[in-house]
Design an enzyme around this catalytic site. Structure first.
Site, PDB file in Angstrom:
ATOM      1  CE  LYS A 154      -2.493   1.585   3.752  1.00 15.06           C
ATOM      2  NZ  LYS A 154      -2.298   3.039   3.884  1.00 15.06           N
ATOM      3  CG  ASP A 186      -4.855   4.528   1.720  1.00 12.75           C
ATOM      4  OD1 ASP A 186      -6.035   4.823   1.475  1.00 12.75           O
ATOM      5  OD2 ASP A 186      -4.409   4.393   2.880  1.00 12.75           O
ATOM      6  CE  LYS A 220      -7.769   6.798   4.144  1.00 13.93           C
ATOM      7  NZ  LYS A 220      -6.413   6.219   4.181  1.00 13.93           N
ATOM      8  CG  ASP A 227     -12.079  17.980  -5.543  1.00 14.29           C
ATOM      9  OD1 ASP A 227     -13.042  18.745  -5.795  1.00 14.29           O
ATOM     10  OD2 ASP A 227     -10.912  18.376  -5.411  1.00 14.29           O
ATOM     11  CB  THR A 267     -10.898   3.494  12.367  1.00 16.25           C
ATOM     12  OG1 THR A 267      -9.631   3.722  11.763  1.00 16.25           O
ATOM     13  CG2 THR A 267     -11.605   2.368  11.650  1.00 16.25           C
ATOM     14  NE  ARG A 283       1.873   1.385  13.628  1.00 17.41           N
ATOM     15  CZ  ARG A 283       1.096   2.187  14.341  1.00 17.41           C
ATOM     16  NH1 ARG A 283       1.628   3.049  15.191  1.00 17.41           N
ATOM     17  NH2 ARG A 283      -0.216   2.118  14.208  1.00 17.41           N
TER      18      ARG A 283
END
Ligand code: C5P
Length: 235
Positions: A37, A64, A66, A69, A123, A215
């Site tokens: 990603k 990614d 996002k 508009d 989230t 991570r």
């Protein structure tokens, strides 16, 4: 669509500040995960050249982006992004139906159409933030399901949601809809800043197709071994 299994389900975010670190990480996990990603930090540090630099890993790329508009602008961004041979690309569902339809049409028209995925509710937003800051009266779970249905009706292939919402979205949108879930932590791992987490097996049991796991893999002493151990927990 063929559903992914085992290591194919793992998407590793290259949350690093420069292209050299991203390529190093991609080389380390190549063969042990399903996709990489590229998020906004890496993209803005390295530009779209990063997609070419990651090609040597032979892993599919999820950009990614996002996007959020007006429909014409998002369609143009989707057309430009899809020239980089992406496997997966995302837009914010809260851009509304016309924006989602324009994005889906632009994605379908690409020489190599990517999976087009909608971001539902971030989230980082809880019920109070939705209500008091954004003026959305619905609870997060209901809003996620609402936006997932909208995305599906507008021709998107799937959504990003938390593992805790995956079962409700799966029930609402059916078996073919693609569910991508971040917020996944192996039982033994440190939660870091993630709060609403699930284990990899629980996320899959709830209906997730792809798991974005950062991570616990990227900060491990041996990222390839960490990815293989997580893949072995799945299915
Ligand atoms: O390291 P960690 O597993 O927490 O990384 C999760 C990745 O998924 C990060 O790239 C983060 O930006 C992304 N993400 C998330 N929660 C969302 C959407 C994306 O953690 N709701």
């Amino acid at each position: 669509m063929n559903k992914p299994h085992g290591a194919q389900r793992l998407i590793v975010p290259l949350d690093v500040p420069d292209a050299a670190s991203a390529v190093r990480l991609a080389t380390q996990v190549s063969g042990q995960v399903g996709a990489l990603k590229v998020g906004l930090e890496l993209f803005n540090a390295s530009g779209p050249a990063i997609f070419g630099e990651l090609a040597a890993s032979e892993l599919p790329i999820f950009y990614d982006a996002k996007l959020h508009d007006i429909p014409n602008t998002v369609a143009g961004a989707v057309r430009a992004a899809t020239q980089h041979g992406l496997w997966m690309l995302n837009v914010h569902c809260s851009g509304g139906a016309a924006m989602l339809r324009a994005a889906a049409e632009a994605a379908r028209a690409a020489a190599q159409p990517p999976l087009l995925i909608g971001v539902t509710v971030l989230t980082s937003l809880d019920a109070a933030a939705l209500r008091d800051e954004l003026g959305v009266a619905a609870e997060p779970l209901a809003q996620v399901v609402h936006l997932a249905r909208l995305a599906q009706a507008c021709g998107l292939d799937g959504v990003v949601c938390s593992p805790r919402e995956a079962a409700a979205v799966r029930a609402a949108c059916g078996p073919e809809f693609v569910l991508v879930t971040p917020g996944v932590r192996p039982a033994s791992a440190d939660l870091q800043d993630q709060k609403r987490v699930a284990t990899p097996a629980a996320a899959v049991a709830a209906g997730a197709d792809y798991l974005v796991i950062g991570r616990p893999i990227t900060a491990a002493p041996d990222p390839a071994a960490a990815a293989a151990a997580i893949a072995a927990e799945l299915d």
